[in-house]
Design an enzyme around this catalytic site. Structure first.
Site, PDB file in Angstrom:
ATOM      1  N   HIS A 123      21.288 -72.034  84.070  1.00  0.00           N
ATOM      2  CA  HIS A 123      21.844 -73.356  83.721  1.00  0.00           C
ATOM      3  C   HIS A 123      21.900 -74.256  84.954  1.00  0.00           C
ATOM      4  O   HIS A 123      21.428 -75.385  84.958  1.00  0.00           O
ATOM      5  CB  HIS A 123      23.250 -73.183  83.136  1.00  0.00           C
ATOM      6  CG  HIS A 123      23.993 -74.468  82.905  1.00  0.00           C
ATOM      7  ND1 HIS A 123      24.127 -75.057  81.664  1.00  0.00           N
ATOM      8  CD2 HIS A 123      24.645 -75.295  83.769  1.00  0.00           C
ATOM      9  CE1 HIS A 123      24.816 -76.190  81.774  1.00  0.00           C
ATOM     10  NE2 HIS A 123      25.152 -76.357  83.038  1.00  0.00           N
ATOM     11  N   GLU A 124      22.477 -73.736  86.047  1.00  0.00           N
ATOM     12  CA  GLU A 124      22.635 -74.565  87.254  1.00  0.00           C
ATOM     13  C   GLU A 124      21.280 -75.011  87.792  1.00  0.00           C
ATOM     14  O   GLU A 124      21.117 -76.137  88.251  1.00  0.00           O
ATOM     15  CB  GLU A 124      23.407 -73.798  88.319  1.00  0.00           C
ATOM     16  CG  GLU A 124      24.841 -73.459  87.922  1.00  0.00           C
ATOM     17  CD  GLU A 124      25.637 -74.666  87.416  1.00  0.00           C
ATOM     18  OE1 GLU A 124      26.468 -74.486  86.506  1.00  0.00           O
ATOM     19  OE2 GLU A 124      25.380 -75.797  87.888  1.00  0.00           O
ATOM     20  N   HIS A 127      20.032 -78.116  86.410  1.00  0.00           N
ATOM     21  CA  HIS A 127      20.513 -79.320  87.107  1.00  0.00           C
ATOM     22  C   HIS A 127      19.718 -79.547  88.391  1.00  0.00           C
ATOM     23  O   HIS A 127      19.325 -80.676  88.690  1.00  0.00           O
ATOM     24  CB  HIS A 127      21.998 -79.174  87.469  1.00  0.00           C
ATOM     25  CG  HIS A 127      22.928 -79.163  86.295  1.00  0.00           C
ATOM     26  ND1 HIS A 127      22.862 -80.054  85.269  1.00  0.00           N
ATOM     27  CD2 HIS A 127      23.965 -78.329  86.003  1.00  0.00           C
ATOM     28  CE1 HIS A 127      23.803 -79.795  84.380  1.00  0.00           C
ATOM     29  NE2 HIS A 127      24.495 -78.744  84.797  1.00  0.00           N
ATOM     30  N   HIS A 133      23.533 -82.403  81.240  1.00  0.00           N
ATOM     31  CA  HIS A 133      24.009 -81.549  80.148  1.00  0.00           C
ATOM     32  C   HIS A 133      23.441 -82.026  78.812  1.00  0.00           C
ATOM     33  O   HIS A 133      23.283 -83.206  78.571  1.00  0.00           O
ATOM     34  CB  HIS A 133      25.540 -81.544  80.103  1.00  0.00           C
ATOM     35  CG  HIS A 133      26.127 -80.647  81.128  1.00  0.00           C
ATOM     36  ND1 HIS A 133      27.346 -80.874  81.750  1.00  0.00           N
ATOM     37  CD2 HIS A 133      25.650 -79.504  81.702  1.00  0.00           C
ATOM     38  CE1 HIS A 133      27.596 -79.920  82.618  1.00  0.00           C
ATOM     39  NE2 HIS A 133      26.581 -79.077  82.612  1.00  0.00           N
TER      40      HIS A 133
END
Lengths: 402, 77
Positions: A123-124, A127, A133
């Site tokens: 997930h990170e 980014h 998101h």
């Protein structure tokens, strides 16, 4: 805008100009072995390189993405808050791309306990690559941690987001992702001969022309394509139906009944047949043990009276279809069927409910059959292929040479 | 009118500000927030989180605000 805006990924607005990125882990968490952390971090990067031409190489010194496990205030004005709450944060490319993880979390690997390092890291890194998101709840880029998922895979929303930034994958590297057959870019379709069977010679049985609806279709471990209907079966060749068919199913697969609901051959080389509440397993033409068994026994979480089953070319997992729903089954995971299943078949954009059959043909494409028609699925677009002539197409004409 | 400041309101204000639903204050001053903007911020969060959009700090909303999550803002300017 507004509440009726379709839910989907969001791009922050920056991305890397290069696709070959480097990273290093400058500070490790306390309780995990460094080697294990290294592996999980690489695995998390691989999630994104599986659908793009991005590559991620660990190195020392100057890197694109620096990874640190920190506690509390750690120098970026964005303090961590101890166990729970904020698990990690990362900076978008324009802000450097680094990723920080709260070292006070109980980071874990392949476990329902603690916080799964691989999933949070993947997930990170979304980014770090420029994704914000998503408000698609089941997407990896949704803000909330949803617990360890042994059957993790990117949601199509994530794939669309990352490919909006870095394009689709064009280079082969890991066979476990899209079987990246260059033909899948559509020119494959312009030459219908790839699927058009040359008209079957008169000696070939014509009954499937009169009524092309059948029970199931599958590839054997040897690579032959078989169509089952009632107590008979036909073998398909590259061009048409093989001469000398139909034959009796029970003559070739001793002990197997007719009117089979679904069938597939898994990567273990074994072929599974499903009918009502029962299933059989064959190794080639030989029953591979004491069958039939109950589906509920060998395929926990999968219903009886299936419509179709296949091993999807997109991720090698097993999918079962019944009515308007589908289930994903991963024998290597526990539980093999995630609690979020069944899901609506409408997720497979353009594929109808109440299928008759489905399979992955030897050309790497996935096909769905219903009534007299069939659909070819584009794994990357995660939708029925848009071609000329369009799908659905006539099964009799294109598959049986009628 | 400034938002009423029940304990959950102030932690909710911090949460909504932390994740981009309310423009963050400098930290060295408190901001006057009209009720409508506050309600809108709660609705935006509820919609993003996929829970019922009520505009109120109902139990589900407060519960969702305690879930483990990523520290990056949901609303990025």
């Amino acid at each position: 805008t507004g509440d009726n805006r379709a839910k989907r990924y969001a791009l922050q607005g920056s991305r890397w100009k290069v696709k070959d990125l480097t990273y290093k882990i400058s500070k490790y968490p306390g309780k995990l072995k460094r080697g294990d952390v290294d592996k999980e971090i690489q695995r998390a990067f691989n999630v994104w390189s599986g659908y793009t031409d991005l590559t991620f190489t660990p190195k020392s010194g100057q890197v694109h993405i620096e990874i640190r496990f920190e506690t509390g205030e750690h120098g970026d004005g964005d303090p961590f808050d101890g166990p729970g709450g904020t698990l990690a944060h990362a900076y978008f490319p324009v802000f450097g791309g680094d990723a920080h993880f709260d070292a006070s979390e109980s980071w874990s690997i392949n476990s329902y306990r603690g916080t799964n390092l691989f999933q949070v890291a993947a997930h990170e890194f979304g980014h770090s690559l420029g994704l914000s998101h998503s408000d698609v709840r089941q997407a990896l880029m949704a803000p909330f941690y949803r617990g360890y998922d042994p059957l993790f895979s990117l949601d199509t929303d994530d794939v669309e987001g990352i490919q909006a930034l870095y394009g689709k994958k064009t280079k082969k590297d890991t066979p476990s992702f899209d079987d990246d057959n260059d033909d899948q870019d559509g020119e494959f379709d312009e030459s219908p001969s790839n699927e058009k069977k040359t008209p079957a010679p008169p000696s070939v049985d014509q009954s499937l022309c009169a009524d092309p609806k059948f029970d199931t279709i599958f590839n054997s471990a040897e690579g032959y394509t078989y169509v089952f209907k009632g107590d008979k079966y036909w073998r398909l060749t590259e061009e048409s139906i093989a001469p000398g068919y139909p034959k009796k199913i029970s003559e070739t697969w001793p002990g197997l009944e007719g009117n089979i609901d679904a069938a597939f051959t898994y990567k273990n080389g074994k072929t599974y047949f499903f009918k009502g509440s029962k299933y059989w397993r064959y190794k080639g033409r030989k029953m591979d043990g004491d069958y039939p068994k109950e589906i509920s026994e060998g395929f926990t979480g999968i219903p009886d009276n299936l419509d179709a089953a296949l091993v999807w070319s997109g991720n090698g997992k097993i999918y079962f279809y019944k009515g308007s729903k589908f289930w994903r089954f991963d024998p290597s995971q526990r539980p093999p069927v995630k609690s979020t299943y069944p899901k609506p078949i409408s997720n497979w954009d353009g594929v109808p409910d109440n299928l008759n059959a489905a399979f992955q043909w030897t050309n790497g494409y996935t096909y769905f059959y219903k009534g007299n028609a069939y659909y070819r699925f584009n794994d990357r677009a995660f939708a029925v292929d848009v071609t000329n002539p369009p799908f659905p197409r006539s099964t009799a004409y294109w598959w049986f040479g009628c | 009118r400034c938002a009423n400041s029940a304990p959950s309101d102030s932690s909710a204000l911090i949460y909504l500000s932390q994740y981009g639903y309310i423009s963050a204050s400098r930290g060295n001053s408190s901001q006057l927030l009209d009720e409508r903007s506050y309600k809108k911020a709660i609705e935006d969060f509820q919609s993003f989180a996929g829970i019922d959009v009520t505009g109120q700090l109902d139990p589900v909303t407060l519960e969702t605000m305690t879930l483990p999550r990523c520290g990056v803002k949901d609303k990025v300017g």
